[in-house]
Design a protein around this motif. Sequence first.
Motif, mmCIF file in Angstrom:
data_model
loop_
_atom_site.group_PDB
_atom_site.id
_atom_site.type_symbol
_atom_site.label_atom_id
_atom_site.label_comp_id
_atom_site.label_asym_id
_atom_site.label_seq_id
_atom_site.Cartn_x
_atom_site.Cartn_y
_atom_site.Cartn_z
ATOM 1 N N LEU A 17 58.065 95.540 22.361
ATOM 2 C CA LEU A 17 56.704 95.693 21.849
ATOM 3 C C LEU A 17 56.371 97.161 21.660
ATOM 4 O O LEU A 17 56.840 98.020 22.418
ATOM 5 N N ASP A 18 55.539 97.439 20.660
ATOM 6 C CA ASP A 18 55.130 98.820 20.419
ATOM 7 C C ASP A 18 53.874 99.207 21.206
ATOM 8 O O ASP A 18 53.530 100.381 21.276
ATOM 9 N N ILE A 19 53.201 98.223 21.798
ATOM 10 C CA ILE A 19 52.040 98.483 22.647
ATOM 11 C C ILE A 19 52.192 97.641 23.918
ATOM 12 O O ILE A 19 52.927 96.656 23.929
ATOM 13 N N PRO A 20 51.495 97.994 24.995
ATOM 14 C CA PRO A 20 51.606 97.221 26.238
ATOM 15 C C PRO A 20 51.131 95.776 26.049
ATOM 16 O O PRO A 20 50.226 95.496 25.251
ATOM 17 N N LEU A 21 51.730 94.856 26.775
ATOM 18 C CA LEU A 21 51.433 93.433 26.645
ATOM 19 C C LEU A 21 49.973 93.094 26.931
ATOM 20 O O LEU A 21 49.377 92.331 26.168
ATOM 21 N N PRO A 22 49.322 93.624 27.975
ATOM 22 C CA PRO A 22 47.903 93.288 28.185
ATOM 23 C C PRO A 22 47.022 93.691 27.002
ATOM 24 O O PRO A 22 46.083 92.990 26.646
ATOM 25 N N GLN A 23 47.346 94.813 26.377
ATOM 26 C CA GLN A 23 46.583 95.259 25.217
ATOM 27 C C GLN A 23 46.854 94.341 24.020
ATOM 28 O O GLN A 23 45.944 94.006 23.268
ATOM 29 N N LEU A 24 48.091 93.910 23.842
ATOM 30 C CA LEU A 24 48.455 93.022 22.742
ATOM 31 C C LEU A 24 47.792 91.656 22.881
ATOM 32 O O LEU A 24 47.403 91.045 21.890
ATOM 33 N N GLN A 25 47.609 91.182 24.108
ATOM 34 C CA GLN A 25 46.988 89.878 24.334
ATOM 35 C C GLN A 25 45.501 89.880 23.964
ATOM 36 O O GLN A 25 44.939 88.822 23.715
ATOM 37 N N CYS A 26 44.877 91.041 23.907
ATOM 38 C CA CYS A 26 43.468 91.138 23.527
ATOM 39 C C CYS A 26 43.289 91.252 22.014
ATOM 40 O O CYS A 26 42.161 91.296 21.530
ATOM 41 N N LEU A 27 44.387 91.323 21.271
ATOM 42 C CA LEU A 27 44.320 91.503 19.827
ATOM 43 C C LEU A 27 44.733 90.233 19.096
ATOM 44 O O LEU A 27 45.485 89.411 19.615
ATOM 45 N N ARG A 48 46.274 94.119 13.135
ATOM 46 C CA ARG A 48 45.897 93.763 14.510
ATOM 47 C C ARG A 48 44.473 94.234 14.760
ATOM 48 O O ARG A 48 44.166 95.410 14.633
ATOM 49 N N LEU A 49 43.633 93.286 15.135
ATOM 50 C CA LEU A 49 42.231 93.583 15.436
ATOM 51 C C LEU A 49 41.831 92.871 16.718
ATOM 52 O O LEU A 49 42.457 91.872 17.095
ATOM 53 N N PRO A 50 40.772 93.346 17.394
ATOM 54 C CA PRO A 50 40.277 92.613 18.569
ATOM 55 C C PRO A 50 39.878 91.184 18.188
ATOM 56 O O PRO A 50 39.480 90.919 17.054
ATOM 57 N N LYS A 51 39.992 90.268 19.140
ATOM 58 C CA LYS A 51 39.743 88.854 18.862
ATOM 59 C C LYS A 51 38.313 88.581 18.426
ATOM 60 O O LYS A 51 38.059 87.613 17.724
ATOM 61 N N GLN A 52 37.359 89.408 18.790
ATOM 62 C CA GLN A 52 35.960 89.177 18.415
ATOM 63 C C GLN A 52 35.602 89.855 17.089
ATOM 64 O O GLN A 52 34.437 89.920 16.726
#
Length: 87
Positions: A17-27, A48-52
Amino acid sequence: MLVHYNQVSDILYYEVLDIPLPQLQCLKTLKVAFHHSNKEEPVIHNIRLPKQSTVGDVLNELKSKVTLSHQNAELRLLEVFYHKIYK
């Protein structure tokens, strides 16, 4: 992890992954095909955008990634589901 339907495999596939997994799960990752009026083939962009996020956020992100024919050009976003326009 290497057992699937009672068959043992010696191959393990993974993705770096190019970004950390916790950050990716929020996108939310969207695959957007941009059809330019002057070109035949669409250009695929992964956004990739935030889920909201809203549709406006998607369009603003896409505007920053593509070159438009003129500055005031408007974009239209369509959702295609099973080869039909859904929304």
